[in-house]
Design a protein around this motif. Structure first.
Motif, PDB file in Angstrom:
ATOM      1  N   HIS A  68       7.263  -1.545  -7.798  1.00 29.84           N
ATOM      2  CA  HIS A  68       6.755  -0.575  -7.262  1.00 29.84           C
ATOM      3  C   HIS A  68       5.549   0.114  -8.149  1.00 29.84           C
ATOM      4  O   HIS A  68       4.608   0.857  -7.885  1.00 29.84           O
ATOM      5  CB  HIS A  68       7.930   0.554  -7.424  1.00 29.84           C
ATOM      6  CG  HIS A  68       8.940   0.132  -6.425  1.00 29.84           C
ATOM      7  ND1 HIS A  68      10.050  -0.707  -6.806  1.00 29.84           N
ATOM      8  CD2 HIS A  68       9.320   0.596  -4.996  1.00 29.84           C
ATOM      9  CE1 HIS A  68      10.737  -0.976  -6.049  1.00 29.84           C
ATOM     10  NE2 HIS A  68      10.413  -0.240  -4.933  1.00 29.84           N
ATOM     11  N   THR A  69       5.551  -0.052  -9.454  1.00 28.87           N
ATOM     12  CA  THR A  69       4.969   0.375 -10.551  1.00 28.87           C
ATOM     13  C   THR A  69       3.534  -0.218 -10.095  1.00 28.87           C
ATOM     14  O   THR A  69       2.227   0.575 -10.191  1.00 28.87           O
ATOM     15  CB  THR A  69       5.281  -0.190 -12.128  1.00 28.87           C
ATOM     16  OG1 THR A  69       6.747   0.343 -12.067  1.00 28.87           O
ATOM     17  CG2 THR A  69       4.515   0.764 -13.084  1.00 28.87           C
ATOM     18  N   ILE A  70       3.443  -1.526  -9.881  1.00 23.31           N
ATOM     19  CA  ILE A  70       1.978  -1.994 -10.000  1.00 23.31           C
ATOM     20  C   ILE A  70       1.458  -1.534  -8.579  1.00 23.31           C
ATOM     21  O   ILE A  70       0.213  -1.446  -8.285  1.00 23.31           O
ATOM     22  CB  ILE A  70       2.222  -3.672  -9.952  1.00 23.31           C
ATOM     23  CG1 ILE A  70       0.596  -4.313  -9.938  1.00 23.31           C
ATOM     24  CG2 ILE A  70       3.007  -4.240  -8.921  1.00 23.31           C
ATOM     25  CD1 ILE A  70      -0.292  -3.884 -11.108  1.00 23.31           C
ATOM     26  N   HIS A  71       2.273  -1.349  -7.429  1.00 18.61           N
ATOM     27  CA  HIS A  71       1.867  -1.038  -6.342  1.00 18.61           C
ATOM     28  C   HIS A  71       1.069   0.433  -6.180  1.00 18.61           C
ATOM     29  O   HIS A  71       0.149   0.563  -5.852  1.00 18.61           O
ATOM     30  CB  HIS A  71       2.936  -0.437  -5.253  1.00 18.61           C
ATOM     31  CG  HIS A  71       2.545  -0.235  -3.919  1.00 18.61           C
ATOM     32  ND1 HIS A  71       1.938  -1.174  -2.955  1.00 18.61           N
ATOM     33  CD2 HIS A  71       2.500   1.076  -3.257  1.00 18.61           C
ATOM     34  CE1 HIS A  71       1.551  -0.302  -1.901  1.00 18.61           C
ATOM     35  NE2 HIS A  71       1.754   0.816  -1.999  1.00 18.61           N
ATOM     36  N   LEU A  72       1.769   1.386  -7.250  1.00 22.59           N
ATOM     37  CA  LEU A  72       1.430   2.601  -7.400  1.00 22.59           C
ATOM     38  C   LEU A  72      -0.037   2.625  -8.311  1.00 22.59           C
ATOM     39  O   LEU A  72      -1.206   3.324  -8.161  1.00 22.59           O
ATOM     40  CB  LEU A  72       2.273   3.543  -7.784  1.00 22.59           C
ATOM     41  CG  LEU A  72       3.237   3.717  -7.086  1.00 22.59           C
ATOM     42  CD1 LEU A  72       4.478   4.595  -7.990  1.00 22.59           C
ATOM     43  CD2 LEU A  72       2.983   4.662  -5.918  1.00 22.59           C
ATOM     44  N   LEU A  73      -0.241   1.599  -9.023  1.00 18.91           N
ATOM     45  CA  LEU A  73      -1.489   1.512 -10.019  1.00 18.91           C
ATOM     46  C   LEU A  73      -2.539   0.910  -9.197  1.00 18.91           C
ATOM     47  O   LEU A  73      -3.641   1.390  -9.372  1.00 18.91           O
ATOM     48  CB  LEU A  73      -1.297   0.519 -11.069  1.00 18.91           C
ATOM     49  CG  LEU A  73      -0.280   0.920 -12.261  1.00 18.91           C
ATOM     50  CD1 LEU A  73      -0.167  -0.303 -13.253  1.00 18.91           C
ATOM     51  CD2 LEU A  73      -0.859   2.267 -12.714  1.00 18.91           C
ATOM     52  N   PHE A  74      -2.279   0.098  -8.060  1.00 22.60           N
ATOM     53  CA  PHE A  74      -3.364  -0.378  -7.254  1.00 22.60           C
ATOM     54  C   PHE A  74      -3.933   0.962  -6.479  1.00 22.60           C
ATOM     55  O   PHE A  74      -5.201   1.130  -6.085  1.00 22.60           O
ATOM     56  CB  PHE A  74      -2.770  -1.448  -6.049  1.00 22.60           C
ATOM     57  CG  PHE A  74      -3.090  -2.837  -6.655  1.00 22.60           C
ATOM     58  CD1 PHE A  74      -4.188  -3.587  -6.834  1.00 22.60           C
ATOM     59  CD2 PHE A  74      -1.986  -3.719  -7.124  1.00 22.60           C
ATOM     60  CE1 PHE A  74      -4.392  -4.815  -7.114  1.00 22.60           C
ATOM     61  CE2 PHE A  74      -1.923  -4.953  -7.433  1.00 22.60           C
ATOM     62  CZ  PHE A  74      -3.336  -5.542  -7.485  1.00 22.60           C
ATOM     63  N   LYS A 119       2.819   2.298   2.340  1.00 22.16           N
ATOM     64  CA  LYS A 119       1.729   3.113   3.067  1.00 22.16           C
ATOM     65  C   LYS A 119       1.395   4.347   2.358  1.00 22.16           C
ATOM     66  O   LYS A 119       0.311   5.118   2.266  1.00 22.16           O
ATOM     67  CB  LYS A 119       1.847   3.319   4.490  1.00 22.16           C
ATOM     68  CG  LYS A 119       1.519   2.185   5.519  1.00 22.16           C
ATOM     69  CD  LYS A 119       2.018   2.253   6.699  1.00 22.16           C
ATOM     70  CE  LYS A 119       1.894   1.055   7.586  1.00 22.16           C
ATOM     71  NZ  LYS A 119       2.086   1.164   8.997  1.00 22.16           N
ATOM     72  N   ALA A 120       2.550   5.183   2.061  1.00 18.50           N
ATOM     73  CA  ALA A 120       2.645   6.650   1.596  1.00 18.50           C
ATOM     74  C   ALA A 120       1.538   6.909   0.523  1.00 18.50           C
ATOM     75  O   ALA A 120       0.687   8.127   0.831  1.00 18.50           O
ATOM     76  CB  ALA A 120       3.937   6.985   1.156  1.00 18.50           C
ATOM     77  N   PRO A 121       1.096   6.177  -0.540  1.00 18.68           N
ATOM     78  CA  PRO A 121       0.188   6.676  -1.713  1.00 18.68           C
ATOM     79  C   PRO A 121      -1.020   6.570  -1.103  1.00 18.68           C
ATOM     80  O   PRO A 121      -2.138   6.861  -1.566  1.00 18.68           O
ATOM     81  CB  PRO A 121       0.521   5.732  -2.722  1.00 18.68           C
ATOM     82  CG  PRO A 121       1.337   4.596  -2.228  1.00 18.68           C
ATOM     83  CD  PRO A 121       2.106   5.043  -1.164  1.00 18.68           C
ATOM     84  N   GLU A 122      -1.190   5.763  -0.016  1.00 18.26           N
ATOM     85  CA  GLU A 122      -2.658   5.673   0.753  1.00 18.26           C
ATOM     86  C   GLU A 122      -3.236   6.709   1.585  1.00 18.26           C
ATOM     87  O   GLU A 122      -4.360   6.991   1.863  1.00 18.26           O
ATOM     88  CB  GLU A 122      -2.669   4.435   1.515  1.00 18.26           C
ATOM     89  CG  GLU A 122      -2.278   3.019   0.753  1.00 18.26           C
ATOM     90  CD  GLU A 122      -3.109   2.884  -0.642  1.00 18.26           C
ATOM     91  OE1 GLU A 122      -4.321   2.871  -0.479  1.00 18.26           O
ATOM     92  OE2 GLU A 122      -2.404   2.497  -1.490  1.00 18.26           O
ATOM     93  N   ILE A 123      -2.253   7.614   2.039  1.00 18.32           N
ATOM     94  CA  ILE A 123      -2.541   8.746   2.733  1.00 18.32           C
ATOM     95  C   ILE A 123      -3.420   9.658   2.109  1.00 18.32           C
ATOM     96  O   ILE A 123      -3.164  10.219   0.831  1.00 18.32           O
ATOM     97  CB  ILE A 123      -1.084   9.516   3.014  1.00 18.32           C
ATOM     98  CG1 ILE A 123      -0.341   8.501   4.046  1.00 18.32           C
ATOM     99  CG2 ILE A 123      -1.557  10.750   3.949  1.00 18.32           C
ATOM    100  CD1 ILE A 123       1.084   8.972   4.308  1.00 18.32           C
ATOM    101  N   GLY A 124      -4.439   9.889   2.607  1.00 15.60           N
ATOM    102  CA  GLY A 124      -5.656  10.776   1.973  1.00 15.60           C
ATOM    103  C   GLY A 124      -6.765  10.272   1.611  1.00 15.60           C
ATOM    104  O   GLY A 124      -7.717  10.892   1.185  1.00 15.60           O
TER     105      GLY A 124
END
Ligand code: DGP
Ligand code: NA
Ligand code: NA
Length: 208
Positions: A68-74, A119-124
């Motif tokens: 999850h951490t690396i996902h959010l960093l990307f 997908k959520a952090p990509e919104i915006g």
């Protein structure tokens, strides 16, 4: 008034590792430059930033991070370029981007993370005007000069990534047969891109 809303196009290249994105990005850059367009070639992850260096270290297996951490960093790495991206596009620069949110979602969901969570952090983030998906089988990609040392460059994992990508296709996608000779792939790319660049120049609104 169309001309006041004229802008550059946001063109994204996606595909498995070794699909030929990097070659096609640079060829497309030269082509559009020769036609007189203002254009830049970018890539994600952008390894030059602080966040990008953490990602690079992770990909080289020099550090270990929770999925999850690396996902959010990307995702953060895309967010840190968002405002520059918007100002470039609005000032008329076309951006050719090697990987974007679709890589974010497909690579992380291939690990088993929930796709909606991915997908959520990509919104915006800004929505691409065109996604060129360079399609190649995972087996074919693996034969191309072999994979390097990076974390995701393994056949079994790339098979999962290919499956994830399939579920993400939308109206902005154009599937390109990346198994053809380089010049033939380049021709498919050129034919698709010109229309997109023109529509943006005529004032197609930028969306998220
Ligand atoms: P590249 O520099 O294009 O070779 O990309 C490095 C590797 O990172 C490649 O295997 C694809 C993967 N990747 C790119 N973007 C993301 C992302 O947002 N999330 C995850 N999990 N992997 C990504
Ligand atoms: Na790679
Ligand atoms: Na690459």
């Amino acid at each position: 008034n169309h001309s006041s809303d004229s802008r550059g196009a946001l063109i994204v290249l996606e595909g498995l590792d070794r699909c030929g994105k990097t070659t096609q990005s640079s060829r497309l850059l030269s082509y559009l430059e020769e036609l007189g367009h203002t254009v830049e070639s970018w890539r994600f992850p952008d390894r030059t930033t602080n966040v990008g260096q953490m990602i690079s270290s992770y990909l080289a297996n020099k550090s270990h991070l929770d999925d999850h951490t690396i996902h959010l960093l990307f995702s953060a790495n895309r967010w840190e370029k968002r405002s520059l991206m918007e100002s470039k596009l609005k000032s008329g620069t076309t951006l050719i981007i090697d990987r974007y949110s679709y890589s974010g979602v497909s690579f992380s969901s291939a690990k088993g993370l929930d796709v909606e969570w991915c997908k959520a952090p990509e919104i915006g983030l800004l929505a691409p005007d065109l996604v060129l998906y360079l399609e190649i089988s995972p087996e074919n990609a693996a034969e191309r000069g072999g994979y390097g040392e990076e974390r995701y460059e393994q056949l079994e994992f790339q098979k999962k990534v290919a499956q994830s990508y399939k579920t993400l296709r939308d109206a902005s996608w154009k599937i390109i047969d990346a198994t053809l000779p380089i010049e033939d792939v380049e021709k498919q790319v050129r034919d698709t891109v010109l229309n997109c660049v023109e529509t943006c120049r005529e004032g197609k609104p930028l969306s998220e």
